[in-house]
Design an enzyme around this catalytic site. Structure first.
Site, PDB file in Angstrom:
ATOM      1  N   ASP A 260      11.766 -27.349  -6.869  1.00 20.68           N
ATOM      2  CA  ASP A 260      13.212 -27.155  -7.025  1.00 20.68           C
ATOM      3  C   ASP A 260      13.562 -26.646  -8.417  1.00 20.68           C
ATOM      4  O   ASP A 260      14.696 -26.224  -8.648  1.00 20.68           O
ATOM      5  CB  ASP A 260      13.966 -28.472  -6.783  1.00 20.68           C
ATOM      6  CG  ASP A 260      13.777 -29.004  -5.373  1.00 20.68           C
ATOM      7  OD1 ASP A 260      13.651 -28.177  -4.458  1.00 20.68           O
ATOM      8  OD2 ASP A 260      13.754 -30.233  -5.196  1.00 20.68           O
TER       9      ASP A 260
ATOM     10  N   ASP B 229      14.857 -32.739  -6.651  1.00 24.74           N
ATOM     11  CA  ASP B 229      14.090 -33.739  -7.390  1.00 24.74           C
ATOM     12  C   ASP B 229      12.601 -33.427  -7.460  1.00 24.74           C
ATOM     13  O   ASP B 229      11.825 -34.247  -7.921  1.00 24.74           O
ATOM     14  CB  ASP B 229      14.286 -35.130  -6.764  1.00 24.74           C
ATOM     15  CG  ASP B 229      13.778 -35.202  -5.333  1.00 24.74           C
ATOM     16  OD1 ASP B 229      13.487 -34.140  -4.751  1.00 24.74           O
ATOM     17  OD2 ASP B 229      13.657 -36.318  -4.800  1.00 24.74           O
TER      18      ASP B 229
ATOM     19  N   ASP C 122      18.702 -29.823  -1.543  1.00 27.24           N
ATOM     20  CA  ASP C 122      17.372 -29.551  -1.012  1.00 27.24           C
ATOM     21  C   ASP C 122      16.905 -30.738  -0.168  1.00 27.24           C
ATOM     22  O   ASP C 122      15.828 -31.288  -0.402  1.00 27.24           O
ATOM     23  CB  ASP C 122      16.377 -29.291  -2.151  1.00 27.24           C
ATOM     24  CG  ASP C 122      14.981 -29.025  -1.624  1.00 27.24           C
ATOM     25  OD1 ASP C 122      14.854 -28.295  -0.633  1.00 27.24           O
ATOM     26  OD2 ASP C 122      14.025 -29.573  -2.192  1.00 27.24           O
TER      27      ASP C 122
END
Length: 532
Positions: free
Chosen positions: A406, A402, A207
């Site tokens: 997510d 993180d 991501d």
């Protein structure tokens, strides 16, 4: 882990009066002082002073980390060379070290699939061996055959040889060693199940975790609203998103410190931005999707603001009107390209899933020389979950993230990998593997360790079975030697344990050409590493 826990001192010094108190009595938001050479006993944020901190014991980072105002410090780390005043953010039992120890202890009780299969088989295997051995001793005696001593010796050899100690130890000892090795390297794996799954990973989705944001330009069309006001900084200081960190840092460079206590009704809109109310003013900060939802026209102000490093525009909406617009530059952190290349060398495909704009995603993709196979942009959290489910159909999939948005994708993936103890607590709790530092290069290191562990387990199972053949073969051929059976049983058990302990050895991390060129082009880095 025990040595790390015992390393954290049990006393702390109050900054206002120098009074020494027990760490258990320290509450959140208390102000403590730490001198050079002292071990920090509790998590907190630096509010005064500057120093370098040795975080090796917690994150595996060998180079000291500079701490200044608003930097996070962790329990169990060492203040090397400065005087800092820290405001505590956690109780002692909730510190990063305590959480890590608790998770590791839970991980040791989380059995892998192979271990559960072996344990289940042992429930039937052991009674069967007892019955067979008893039958070999009793049946010949009942029929009054000659040389009953030979039958007794054979029964005893079968009983000792068939002892499943080595087989039962083949998996948990290797898993325990791997979890210990990982923890010492700053990688927290939450159980043998996830270690086993990590060894099978074929696809890794990111991501944009390996990027950093900086504000390159800010425009305002309101004379009472400019980049040096407290509004943006105060609202963004309540968010954990990397873009929020960039905006807060930008304002700090202009001498503006955030005041999060002035923000009322703070809300997060996943994939869009945030909202807060200051001085009875409703303020939204986010992307074009958020500005459009608020009924704002976003065209004219953004003309000409883009440059070659842009990741997209952000908008500041006050009382339904766009009053500010800013440009963010998105740069890859050191080691991202090396990580992608190492994953490819392991036969793993890579994908990028991000909620950022298509322009921003292409910019990062170009920095990595189009090394990532699959790229998806402008995704909401539920869309990331959908793509992860599709990737899982083609092979075991890991997700790296993180932040709070997510968390759903981390939970959906076969293995969720959360980045850093400073990341979102939701992501850390949801993820199955936590990289204790923000060094993304630990990810292929974790996969290699998982694969080595799987190989050791296979070797252990093979040794446990093959070494049983010799005493049984001698017994069948007319030489039932009990001492050979005992030696085989105990020797195999020790061999399995020692073979598993090889996982604790220090291994050399393969360096890619990219990594070598980076190090070679940075003499300061080489000098620092040489000094360390």
């Amino acid at each position: 882990m025990s040595s790390l826990m015992s390393m954290a001192p049990q006393k702390a010094v109050l900054a206002e009066n120098g009074l020494i108190v027990n760490v258990e009595d320290v509450q959140v938001s208390m102000i403590l002082a730490f001198k050079a050479g002292e071990v920090i006993p509790i998590d907190g944020i630096v509010i005064e002073g500057q120093c370098e901190v040795d975080e090796r014991s917690l994150t595996g980072e060998s180079v000291p980390v500079v701490k200044q105002i608003q930097s996070q410090v962790w329990a169990g780390t060492i203040n090397l060379n400065g005087y800092i005043i820290v405001e505590t953010t956690n109780l002692a039992e909730d510190s990063a070290v305590a959480r890590m120890a608790k998770l590791l202890e839970e991980a040791q009780h989380n059995k892998s699939k192979i271990q559960r299969i072996i344990d289940n088989c042992s429930k039937f295997y052991t009674p069967a061996v007892l019955l067979i051995s008893a039958g070999i001793a009793v049946i010949p005696t009942a029929f009054k055959v000659h040389d009953r001593k030979w039958w007794y010796s054979t029964a005893l050899v079968i009983l000792v040889t068939a002892c499943p100690c080595a087989l039962i130890h083949s998996t948990p000892v290797a898993t325990f060693c791997a979890l210990t090795k990982a923890a010492a390297s700053g990688i927290l794996v939450k159980g043998g199940d996830y270690l086993e799954s990590l060894a099978k990973i074929k696809i890794v989705a990111f991501d944009k975790t390996g990027t950093e944001f900086t504000v390159t330009e800010f425009r305002s069309n309101n004379p009472d609203f400019s980049s040096d006001t407290l509004l943006i900084s105060s609202i963004e200081s309540k968010s954990s998103h990397p873009m929020a960190d960039a905006l807060v840092g930008y304002n700090r460079l202009n001498g503006v410190e955030p005041k999060p206590e002035n923000v009322k009704g703070f809300q997060i809109f996943p994939g869009e931005g945030i909202y807060g109310k200051i001085d009875d003013k409703n303020i939204c900060i986010g992307n074009k999707r958020l500005a459009t939802r608020e009924g704002c026209v976003t065209g004219p102000m953004g003309e000409g603001i883009k440059d070659g490093l842009t990741v997209g525009l952000g908008y500041v909406v006050m009382e339904g009107k766009v009053v500010g617009i800013f440009n963010l530059s998105d740069m890859c952190r050191t080691g991202v390209a090396q990580t992608i290349n190492e994953l490819k060398s392991l036969g793993i495909k890579t994908s990028m899933l991000t909620g950022d704009s298509h322009v921003a995603t292409l910019h990062v993709h170009d920095q990595l020389e189009q090394a990532i196979e699959l790229v998806h942009s402008e995704l909401l959290p539920e869309e990331k979950v959908r793509i992860i489910k599709e990737l899982k159909k083609t092979g075991p999939t890991a997700m790296v993230g993180d932040r709070m948005n997510d968390a759903p994708a981390l939970a959906t993936a076969d293995v969720g990998i959360s980045m850093g103890i400073s990341g979102s607590a939701v992501a850390t709790e949801t993820g199955h593997v936590t990289l204790m530092s923000n060094d993304i290069r630990k990810e292929p290191q974790a996969i290699r360790l998982a694969r080595r562990t799987r190989q050791k387990i296979i070797e252990n199972i093979g040794l446990s079975i093959i070494t049983k053949a010799a005493p049984v073969g001698l017994a069948i051929s007319g030489h039932p030697l009990v001492w050979v059976a005992v030696l085989s049983d105990v020797g195999t058990c020790l061999l399995v344990i020692f073979n598993s302990m090889l996982l604790l050895r220090r291994t050399k991390t393969p360096k890619s050409k990219c990594c070598q060129s980076e190090q070679g082009s940075d003499p300061t880095r080489e000098a620092l590493l040489l000094h360390v």
